[in-house]
Design a protein around this motif. Structure first.
Motif, PDB file in Angstrom:
ATOM      1  N   PRO A 119       0.815  -1.223   0.000  1.00 30.21           N
ATOM      2  CA  PRO A 119       0.000   0.000   0.000  1.00 30.21           C
ATOM      3  C   PRO A 119       0.850   1.275   0.000  1.00 30.21           C
ATOM      4  N   GLY A 120       1.929   1.279   0.746  1.00 29.53           N
ATOM      5  CA  GLY A 120       2.810   2.446   0.786  1.00 29.53           C
ATOM      6  C   GLY A 120       3.497   2.687  -0.542  1.00 29.53           C
ATOM      7  N   LEU A 121       3.931   1.611  -1.198  1.00 28.34           N
ATOM      8  CA  LEU A 121       4.577   1.749  -2.508  1.00 28.34           C
ATOM      9  C   LEU A 121       3.604   2.334  -3.525  1.00 28.34           C
ATOM     10  N   LEU A 122       2.384   1.827  -3.534  1.00 25.41           N
ATOM     11  CA  LEU A 122       1.385   2.347  -4.473  1.00 25.41           C
ATOM     12  C   LEU A 122       1.106   3.823  -4.215  1.00 25.41           C
ATOM     13  N   ALA A 123       1.016   4.199  -2.947  1.00 28.50           N
ATOM     14  CA  ALA A 123       0.799   5.610  -2.604  1.00 28.50           C
ATOM     15  C   ALA A 123       1.995   6.455  -3.045  1.00 28.50           C
ATOM     16  N   ASP A 124       3.208   5.927  -2.855  1.00 24.63           N
ATOM     17  CA  ASP A 124       4.406   6.645  -3.287  1.00 24.63           C
ATOM     18  C   ASP A 124       4.428   6.825  -4.797  1.00 24.63           C
ATOM     19  N   LEU A 125       4.051   5.798  -5.540  1.00 20.23           N
ATOM     20  CA  LEU A 125       4.016   5.908  -6.999  1.00 20.23           C
ATOM     21  C   LEU A 125       3.007   6.964  -7.442  1.00 20.23           C
ATOM     22  N   ASP A 126       1.869   7.011  -6.783  1.00 25.17           N
ATOM     23  CA  ASP A 126       0.877   8.045  -7.090  1.00 25.17           C
ATOM     24  C   ASP A 126       1.441   9.438  -6.808  1.00 25.17           C
TER      25      ASP A 126
END
Length: 134
Positions: A119-126
């Motif tokens: 979840p953190g990686l996806l938020a970072d990519l966004d």
């Protein structure tokens, strides 16, 4: 960071190219079919924006899909210049077959990241994408 993002994107693109080839599709063609499945009637310009290609490139993609019997577009339109595209039954069938390949590749990406960090990686990519919004 940019180099690592590009390297990951290139690895993803290569895997998708190989996987979609067995279904007679390119990555832009697959993306176009997905968008048309979700939003029938999109125009060339809308599809180009949604698949991250130029309008000129999307013209080539649409011509290939139309010649292959995967989409239909009217020869003319009553309003403006946009020619709305729609999936054919063959387009729906090919898309359904190709989805398994794409979803498996996406799962490989997810599996490469510890579940608690995803979840953190996806938020970072966004956030990385949004850093360049103007």
């Amino acid at each position: 960071m940019g180099y690592r993002l590009k390297r990951a994107a290139a690895a993803l693109r290569g895997a998708m190219d190989r996987g979609l080839r067995e279904h007679g599709l390119t990555v832009p063609q697959y993306a176009c079919l997905e968008l048309l499945d979700q939003q029938p009637g999109l125009s060339n310009a809308e599809l180009a924006r949604g698949t991250f290609v130029t309008r000129q490139s999307m013209n080539v993609v649409l011509r290939g899909l139309q010649d292959g019997g995967l989409i239909t577009r009217p020869a003319t339109t009553e309003h403006g210049r946009a020619l709305p595209a729609h999936l054919t039954e063959e387009g729906r069938r090919r898309l359904a077959a190709a989805r398994g390949v794409v979803y498996a590749i996406d799962q490989r990406l997810a599996d490469a990241v510890p579940a608690e960090r995803l979840p953190g990686l996806l938020a970072d990519l966004d956030r990385l994408s949004a850093a360049f919004d103007e």
